[in-house]
Design a protein around this motif. Structure first.
Motif, PDB file in Angstrom:
ATOM      1  N   ILE A 564       0.893  -1.408   0.006  1.00 56.69           N
ATOM      2  CA  ILE A 564       0.054   0.097   0.162  1.00 56.69           C
ATOM      3  C   ILE A 564       0.849   1.255   0.093  1.00 56.69           C
ATOM      4  CG2 ILE A 564      -1.713   1.332   1.403  1.00 56.69           C
ATOM      5  CD1 ILE A 564      -2.743  -1.451   2.335  1.00 56.69           C
ATOM      6  N   LYS A 565       2.012   1.109   0.730  1.00 55.27           N
ATOM      7  CA  LYS A 565       2.865   2.507   0.747  1.00 55.27           C
ATOM      8  C   LYS A 565       3.484   2.596  -0.652  1.00 55.27           C
ATOM      9  CE  LYS A 565       6.752   4.160   3.483  1.00 55.27           C
ATOM     10  NZ  LYS A 565       7.604   4.776   2.502  1.00 55.27           N
ATOM     11  N   MET A 566       3.867   1.564  -0.926  1.00 56.13           N
ATOM     12  CA  MET A 566       4.549   1.664  -2.464  1.00 56.13           C
ATOM     13  C   MET A 566       3.666   2.358  -3.467  1.00 56.13           C
ATOM     14  SD  MET A 566       6.964  -1.583  -2.321  1.00 56.13           S
ATOM     15  CE  MET A 566       7.728  -1.250  -3.981  1.00 56.13           C
ATOM     16  N   VAL A 567       2.350   1.805  -3.410  1.00 57.44           N
ATOM     17  CA  VAL A 567       1.440   2.307  -4.304  1.00 57.44           C
ATOM     18  C   VAL A 567       1.220   3.891  -4.233  1.00 57.44           C
ATOM     19  CG1 VAL A 567      -0.786   2.037  -5.433  1.00 57.44           C
ATOM     20  CG2 VAL A 567       0.454   0.032  -4.765  1.00 57.44           C
ATOM     21  N   ARG A 568       1.310   4.045  -3.193  1.00 55.72           N
ATOM     22  CA  ARG A 568       0.920   5.454  -2.583  1.00 55.72           C
ATOM     23  C   ARG A 568       1.859   6.500  -3.073  1.00 55.72           C
ATOM     24  NH1 ARG A 568      -0.879   4.561   3.673  1.00 55.72           N
ATOM     25  NH2 ARG A 568      -2.984   3.950   3.449  1.00 55.72           N
ATOM     26  N   ASP A 569       3.261   5.858  -3.207  1.00 58.65           N
ATOM     27  CA  ASP A 569       4.538   6.649  -3.686  1.00 58.65           C
ATOM     28  C   ASP A 569       4.745   6.637  -5.171  1.00 58.65           C
ATOM     29  OD1 ASP A 569       4.751   7.281  -1.083  1.00 58.65           O
ATOM     30  OD2 ASP A 569       6.194   5.682  -0.749  1.00 58.65           O
ATOM     31  N   LYS A 570       4.185   5.662  -5.765  1.00 61.76           N
ATOM     32  CA  LYS A 570       4.341   5.492  -7.230  1.00 61.76           C
ATOM     33  C   LYS A 570       3.288   4.778  -8.054  1.00 61.76           C
ATOM     34  CE  LYS A 570       7.906   2.823 -10.057  1.00 61.76           C
ATOM     35  NZ  LYS A 570       8.983   2.082 -10.011  1.00 61.76           N
ATOM     36  N   GLN A 571       3.405   5.175  -9.324  1.00 60.20           N
ATOM     37  CA  GLN A 571       2.168   4.781  -9.973  1.00 60.20           C
ATOM     38  C   GLN A 571       2.594   3.459 -10.700  1.00 60.20           C
ATOM     39  OE1 GLN A 571      -0.989   6.081 -10.713  1.00 60.20           O
ATOM     40  NE2 GLN A 571      -1.387   4.355 -11.907  1.00 60.20           N
ATOM     41  N   TYR A 572       1.757   2.447 -10.703  1.00 62.55           N
ATOM     42  CA  TYR A 572       2.089   0.790 -11.363  1.00 62.55           C
ATOM     43  C   TYR A 572       1.164   0.913 -12.581  1.00 62.55           C
ATOM     44  CZ  TYR A 572       5.653   0.174  -7.603  1.00 62.55           C
ATOM     45  OH  TYR A 572       6.471   0.358  -6.962  1.00 62.55           O
ATOM     46  N   ASP A 573       1.710   0.025 -13.486  1.00 65.15           N
ATOM     47  CA  ASP A 573       0.674  -0.382 -14.593  1.00 65.15           C
ATOM     48  C   ASP A 573       0.081  -1.689 -14.140  1.00 65.15           C
ATOM     49  OD1 ASP A 573       1.348   1.543 -16.484  1.00 65.15           O
ATOM     50  OD2 ASP A 573       3.255   0.451 -16.541  1.00 65.15           O
ATOM     51  N   LEU A 574       0.699  -2.400 -13.351  1.00 70.04           N
ATOM     52  CA  LEU A 574       0.067  -3.789 -12.675  1.00 70.04           C
ATOM     53  C   LEU A 574       0.541  -4.168 -11.427  1.00 70.04           C
ATOM     54  CD1 LEU A 574      -1.687  -6.552 -13.420  1.00 70.04           C
ATOM     55  CD2 LEU A 574       0.703  -7.223 -14.397  1.00 70.04           C
ATOM     56  N   ILE A 575      -0.239  -4.727 -10.885  1.00 65.82           N
ATOM     57  CA  ILE A 575       0.037  -5.357  -9.246  1.00 65.82           C
ATOM     58  C   ILE A 575      -0.363  -6.716  -9.336  1.00 65.82           C
ATOM     59  CG2 ILE A 575      -0.493  -5.203  -6.751  1.00 65.82           C
ATOM     60  CD1 ILE A 575      -1.169  -2.170  -7.177  1.00 65.82           C
ATOM     61  N   LEU A 576       0.613  -7.564  -9.114  1.00 64.52           N
ATOM     62  CA  LEU A 576       0.403  -8.969  -8.965  1.00 64.52           C
ATOM     63  C   LEU A 576       0.451  -9.123  -7.523  1.00 64.52           C
ATOM     64  CD1 LEU A 576       2.854 -10.395 -11.633  1.00 64.52           C
ATOM     65  CD2 LEU A 576       0.605 -10.154 -11.700  1.00 64.52           C
ATOM     66  N   LEU A 577      -0.870  -9.646  -6.952  1.00 64.46           N
ATOM     67  CA  LEU A 577      -1.189  -9.514  -5.670  1.00 64.46           C
ATOM     68  C   LEU A 577      -1.379 -10.966  -5.069  1.00 64.46           C
ATOM     69  CD1 LEU A 577      -1.753  -7.615  -3.168  1.00 64.46           C
ATOM     70  CD2 LEU A 577      -4.043  -7.593  -3.905  1.00 64.46           C
ATOM     71  N   ASP A 578      -0.491 -11.458  -4.078  1.00 62.97           N
ATOM     72  CA  ASP A 578      -0.499 -12.460  -3.208  1.00 62.97           C
ATOM     73  C   ASP A 578      -1.877 -12.528  -2.536  1.00 62.97           C
ATOM     74  OD1 ASP A 578      -0.341 -15.260  -2.736  1.00 62.97           O
ATOM     75  OD2 ASP A 578       1.028 -14.596  -1.120  1.00 62.97           O
ATOM     76  N   ILE A 579      -2.867 -13.349  -2.084  1.00 67.63           N
ATOM     77  CA  ILE A 579      -3.787 -13.342  -1.315  1.00 67.63           C
ATOM     78  C   ILE A 579      -3.383 -13.457   0.135  1.00 67.63           C
ATOM     79  CG2 ILE A 579      -6.081 -14.326  -0.743  1.00 67.63           C
ATOM     80  CD1 ILE A 579      -6.155 -12.575  -3.334  1.00 67.63           C
ATOM     81  N   GLN A 580      -2.558 -14.394   0.417  1.00 65.51           N
ATOM     82  CA  GLN A 580      -2.115 -14.892   1.756  1.00 65.51           C
ATOM     83  C   GLN A 580      -0.998 -14.154   2.246  1.00 65.51           C
ATOM     84  OE1 GLN A 580      -2.407 -18.878   2.808  1.00 65.51           O
ATOM     85  NE2 GLN A 580      -4.294 -19.209   2.259  1.00 65.51           N
ATOM     86  N   LEU A 581      -1.114 -13.104   2.853  1.00 60.51           N
ATOM     87  CA  LEU A 581       0.119 -12.250   3.486  1.00 60.51           C
ATOM     88  C   LEU A 581       0.278 -12.501   4.816  1.00 60.51           C
ATOM     89  CD1 LEU A 581      -0.530  -9.138   0.838  1.00 60.51           C
ATOM     90  CD2 LEU A 581       1.311 -10.978   0.386  1.00 60.51           C
ATOM     91  N   PRO A 582       1.290 -12.027   5.299  1.00 64.57           N
ATOM     92  CA  PRO A 582       1.635 -12.121   6.798  1.00 64.57           C
ATOM     93  C   PRO A 582       0.628 -11.050   7.671  1.00 64.57           C
ATOM     94  CG  PRO A 582       3.607 -11.243   5.702  1.00 64.57           C
ATOM     95  CD  PRO A 582       2.711 -11.616   4.734  1.00 64.57           C
ATOM     96  N   ASP A 583       0.537  -9.877   6.947  1.00 68.25           N
ATOM     97  CA  ASP A 583      -0.114  -8.869   8.061  1.00 68.25           C
ATOM     98  C   ASP A 583      -1.734  -8.573   7.407  1.00 68.25           C
ATOM     99  OD1 ASP A 583       0.552  -8.007   5.326  1.00 68.25           O
ATOM    100  OD2 ASP A 583       0.720  -5.731   5.995  1.00 68.25           O
ATOM    101  N   MET A 584      -2.284  -8.880   6.179  1.00 61.01           N
ATOM    102  CA  MET A 584      -3.638  -8.757   5.879  1.00 61.01           C
ATOM    103  C   MET A 584      -3.729  -9.541   4.475  1.00 61.01           C
ATOM    104  SD  MET A 584      -3.688  -4.914   4.324  1.00 61.01           S
ATOM    105  CE  MET A 584      -2.869  -4.279   5.465  1.00 61.01           C
ATOM    106  N   THR A 585      -4.870  -9.845   4.061  1.00 61.71           N
ATOM    107  CA  THR A 585      -5.057 -10.665   2.851  1.00 61.71           C
ATOM    108  C   THR A 585      -5.059  -9.656   1.643  1.00 61.71           C
ATOM    109  OG1 THR A 585      -7.464 -10.144   2.846  1.00 61.71           O
ATOM    110  CG2 THR A 585      -6.810 -11.941   4.350  1.00 61.71           C
ATOM    111  N   GLY A 586      -4.891 -10.443   0.577  1.00 63.63           N
ATOM    112  CA  GLY A 586      -4.811  -9.537  -0.740  1.00 63.63           C
ATOM    113  C   GLY A 586      -6.115  -8.924  -0.875  1.00 63.63           C
ATOM    114  N   PHE A 587      -7.125  -9.435  -0.512  1.00 62.64           N
ATOM    115  CA  PHE A 587      -8.475  -8.772  -0.723  1.00 62.64           C
ATOM    116  C   PHE A 587      -8.513  -7.380   0.208  1.00 62.64           C
ATOM    117  CE2 PHE A 587      -9.879 -13.187  -1.346  1.00 62.64           C
ATOM    118  CZ  PHE A 587      -9.900 -13.331  -2.549  1.00 62.64           C
TER     119      PHE A 587
END
Length: 781
Positions: A564-587
């Motif tokens: 989330i912090k990186m998306v706030r700082d930089k514009q991306y064309d695509l985010i490949l998002l894993d669903i099971q993350l250590p701090d929250m879900t990809g959803f």
């Protein structure tokens, strides 16, 4: 009287004669007749006696007659007068007698009539008395029968009342005015009131307002529609306990057809509901377990397949290449076993589905054969592939499912064949309706299957008993899944076998001939700025290497917060998002990015090993697509081309018009426009349709959970609605659902019913607004 009647006629006639001609005339006539009689009598008498007649004889007779005639005449006159008087008197007497006789006759007749009437009345009285006696007898019998019937009715009523009171079901009936008119003992125990206390009360005077409104609403529906209904509802007992009841409500009528009110029967199904919840939880736990196992196993498998595939592309000698190829084939085999396990769960939840794509049968067969050759070579088996032309250039088929079917059959063929060969052949017969009937045959020279076992091998978990080949036994699920998938494709799978000589499986599928060109497998877009959100180093290494090999620029985030912090700082064309993350879900990450408006120009693709969920579920959660692990290069290229090659997003493209404020408060127009521009109007419409179909179910579960005071379930369901609404741009629905899901709000219970009501209203109204907006966009296009 009879004698008088015998004399009366000549005397009356004589008197009448005198009266008619007069007394004088009759007297002269009488004298004249007397003279004639006297003279004639004298003449004959003198002749007879003397023999001679003299004049003096006649004179004496004449004188005598003249002298005596007046006296005779006087006598006769008086006689006539007396007779006339007698006749008059007699006539009067006769008249009186006649009158008396007539009166006597009348009296006699009247007397006879009276006697007859009296006899009739006597008879009638006798009959009436007999009837009265019969009535008394019948009345006595009727009273006796009625007494018996009343006694029987009382016994039946008592029995019925005992049955109703002994029934474990809730029973009550209400009149047309909505007042309780009777109930059984369960209803008394539930309400804490006796039947006498309940009679005349309305539900609002018995239960709390929310529950009373539900009960009254369904009762009103029964009376309004004059039809029975069945519903399930949570009811509260007087002691505070809650019970889940299946209520059956029916109108009931009197003998004359007039409606009296309604009857309600309620069965306590709390235990069944709890059992269903336990089953549902067990199903969720099983699904979660399978998803977790799948994720945990696919994570290292992703590294094995990815790195072995990349290693094969490096310079290796023949022996090294064979080793790496074996690792690669083994990894793919494990992946297909995982697919079988997951499909078992999907079949149990009726979520097995097809995703049709344009496929070249020839290329598909050659690609599959290249992998099977590695498995066959590892056992020193020959592998033959026969492609019998002509074949259609392209067909519409779920390539993943077809690959899974043929993989299971080919893998079994290799597994159960110790020497000889394995073969795969394909041919097609095209009909005139645009359908190509494609036939795949998988043959081997293995151990074979006994004839008695052929009709059982497609059963789940069934394994053929082969004592001499115990090492070749499996799970017994592959062929069952194959049959399910072939059936799903409207095809047919058959088997023929002979012990010691081998087995042949035949799969016949009716596949539509595709009129669309197959999607180009060559990557059409390069130089994308991609954010890879993945917490496992091995997966990061494989995916990053693959992406960089495809000429893409890759940044990596190991947690959701970092992403989330990186998306706030930089514009991306695509985010490949894993669903099971250590701090929250990809959803959660996707929801946060959408809520903050950080991904209006960025596509989000779920990168997950959890293939339990359907693709549509990811789309409903704010994803643009999903890629399953282990990541395949072909799938990566397919997704990249579909998202970027046809209509690349122009960040500087101006908006055509400014949305109105009212619509902007209801819909997320920026998101909707972005979705239409990126995934297309048809896909957005499909997503909206799915949401529209599921929303009534979501709301029903939400209402039920709220009625049962299940706060956690209410919040969970609201969270689901929020995510689904956000994915289709229903901003107001998303906002209200977000309020409901905030269970830690200090005034949550005081406001949640109003929020749910607002959500129900918004879901209907805003969905119509969204449909109108999409229709307008389609027309404008």
């Amino acid at each position: 009287m009879q004698r008088q009647e015998s004399v009366e006629p000549w005397a009356l006639r004589f008197a009448q004669f005198i009266n008619r001609f007069g007394t004088l005339r009759v007297s002269v006539l009488f004298v004249f007749l007397t003279l004639i009689f006297t003279m004639t009598g004298t003449y004959f008498l003198r002749i007879y006696i003397i023999g001679d007649v003299k004049l003096e004889d006649f004179m004496s007779a004449i004188i005598l007659t003249i002298v005596s005639a007046p006296w005779v005449l006087f006598f006769f006159s008086e006689l006539v007068k007396q007779l006339e008087r007698s006749r008059g008197h007699l006539a009067e007497v006769i008249t009186q007698l006649e009158r008396l006789r007539e009166e006597d006759i009348l009296l006699s007749r009247e007397l006879q009539n009276n006697i007859k009437q009296l006899n009739y009345e006597i008879e009638q009285r006798k009959n009436a008395q007999a009837e009265r006696e019969n009535v008394f007898v019948e009345l006595e019998n009727e009273i006796k029968d009625r007494a018996e019937k009343e006694a029987q009715a009382l016994r039946l009523s008592t029995l019925l009342r005992s049955i109703i009171d002994a029934s474990p079901d809730l029973i009550y009936y209400r009149n047309e005015e909505g007042q309780f008119a009777g109930c059984n003992r369960v209803a008394e125990q539930m309400t804490g009131r006796t039947e006498a206390e309940l009679i005349g009360l309305t539900p609002h005077e018995v239960w709390e307002e929310e529950l009373a409104s539900q009960v009254a609403a369904s009762d009103h529906e029964v009376l309004e529609k004059n039809a029975s209904i069945t519903e399930e509802i949570w009811l509260r007992f007087a002691d505070g306990r809650r019970g889940y009841f299946e209520m059956r409500k029916v109108p009931f009528y009197a003998k004359d057809g007039s409606r009296l009110g309604l009857l309600a029967f309620g069965r306590d199904i709390t235990e069944r509901k709890q059992a269903e919840n336990i089953v549902a939880k067990a199903s969720k736990d099983k699904t979660k377990f399978i998803a977790t196992i799948s994720h945990e196993l696919r994570t290292p498998l992703n590294g094995i397949v990815g790195l072995s595939r990349m290693l094969r592309d490096t310079k290796l000698d023949k022996e090294q290449f064979n080793w790496v190829s074996t690792i690669y084939a083994s990894g793919i085999t494990l992946g297909n076993i995982f697919n079988d396990i997951i499909d078992i769960d999907r079949m149990g939840r009726d979520k097995l589905e097809l995703s049709l794509k344009t496929v070249s049968i020839k290329d598909f067969t050659e690609e599959l054969s290249s992998i099977i050759k590695l498995l066959a070579a590892d056992k020193n088996l020959a592998f033959d592939t026969e492609i019998r032309e002509p074949l259609p250039d392209f067909v519409e088929v779920d390539g993943t499912r077809l690959r899974q079917i043929l993989w299971n059959l080919l893998f079994n063929a290799v597994k159960f064949t110790q020497k000889g060969k394995v073969s795969l052949s394909v041919e097609a017969r095209t009909s005139g309706d645009g359908i190509s009937h494609v036939t795949f045959r998988v043959g081997d020279t293995g151990v074979g299957i006994p004839q008695t076992e052929l009709d059982k091998i497609f059963a789940m978990y069934y394994q053929v008993n082969l004592p001499e080949h115990q090492s070749a036994t499996g799970t017994g699920i592959g062929l069952a899944i194959c049959q399910q998938m072939v059936s799903l494709m409207n095809g047919e799978i058959k088997v023929s076998s002979e012990i010691g000589k081998g087995t042949c499986f035949t799969v016949e599928l009716p596949l539509p001939i595709s009129k669309r060109p197959m999607q180009v497998e060559e990557l059409q877009v390069r130089g994308l700025n991609i954010l890879l959100v993945e917490d496992i180093e091995l997966n990061v290494m494989v995916a990053k290497a693959l992406l960089e090999k495809l000429d893409q620029h890759v940044d990596v985030a190991m947690t959701g917060g970092e992403a989330i912090k990186m998306v706030r700082d930089k514009q991306y064309d695509l985010i490949l998002l894993d669903i099971q993350l250590p701090d929250m879900t990809g959803f959660d990450v996707a929801t946060t990015l959408h809520d903050e408006g950080l991904v209006e120009q960025t596509s989000i693709v779920a990168l997950t090993a959890n293939v339990i969920k359907r693709r549509q579920e990811y789309l409903d959660s704010g994803m643009d697509d999903v890629i399953a692990k282990p990541v395949k290069k072909s799938r990566m290229i397919e997704v990249f081309n579909s998202l970027f090659s046809e209509q690349p997003y122009d960040a500087h493209k101006p908006k055509e018009e400014e949305p109105d404020r009212e619509l902007d408060a209801i819909l997320d127009l920026d998101l909707l426009q972005m979705l239409v521009d990126t995934i297309g109007h048809e896909m957005v419409s499909t997503s909206v349709k799915v949401f529209e179909e599921n929303m009534p179910v979501y709301l029903e579960i939400l209402q039920l959970s709220l009625s049962a005071n299940e706060k956690d379930e209410v919040c969970s369901q609201a969270h689901k609605i929020k995510g689904a609404a956000g994915s289709v741009g229903l901003a107001r629905v998303q906002k209200v659902a977000n309020q409901i899901q905030q269970g830690d709000h200090p005034a949550w219970w005081e406001n949640v019913h109003d929020w749910v009501e607002e959500l129900t209203f918004a879901a209907v109204q805003d969905m119509q607004k969204l449909s109108d907006w999409l229709t307008k966009q389609d027309i404008d296009d």
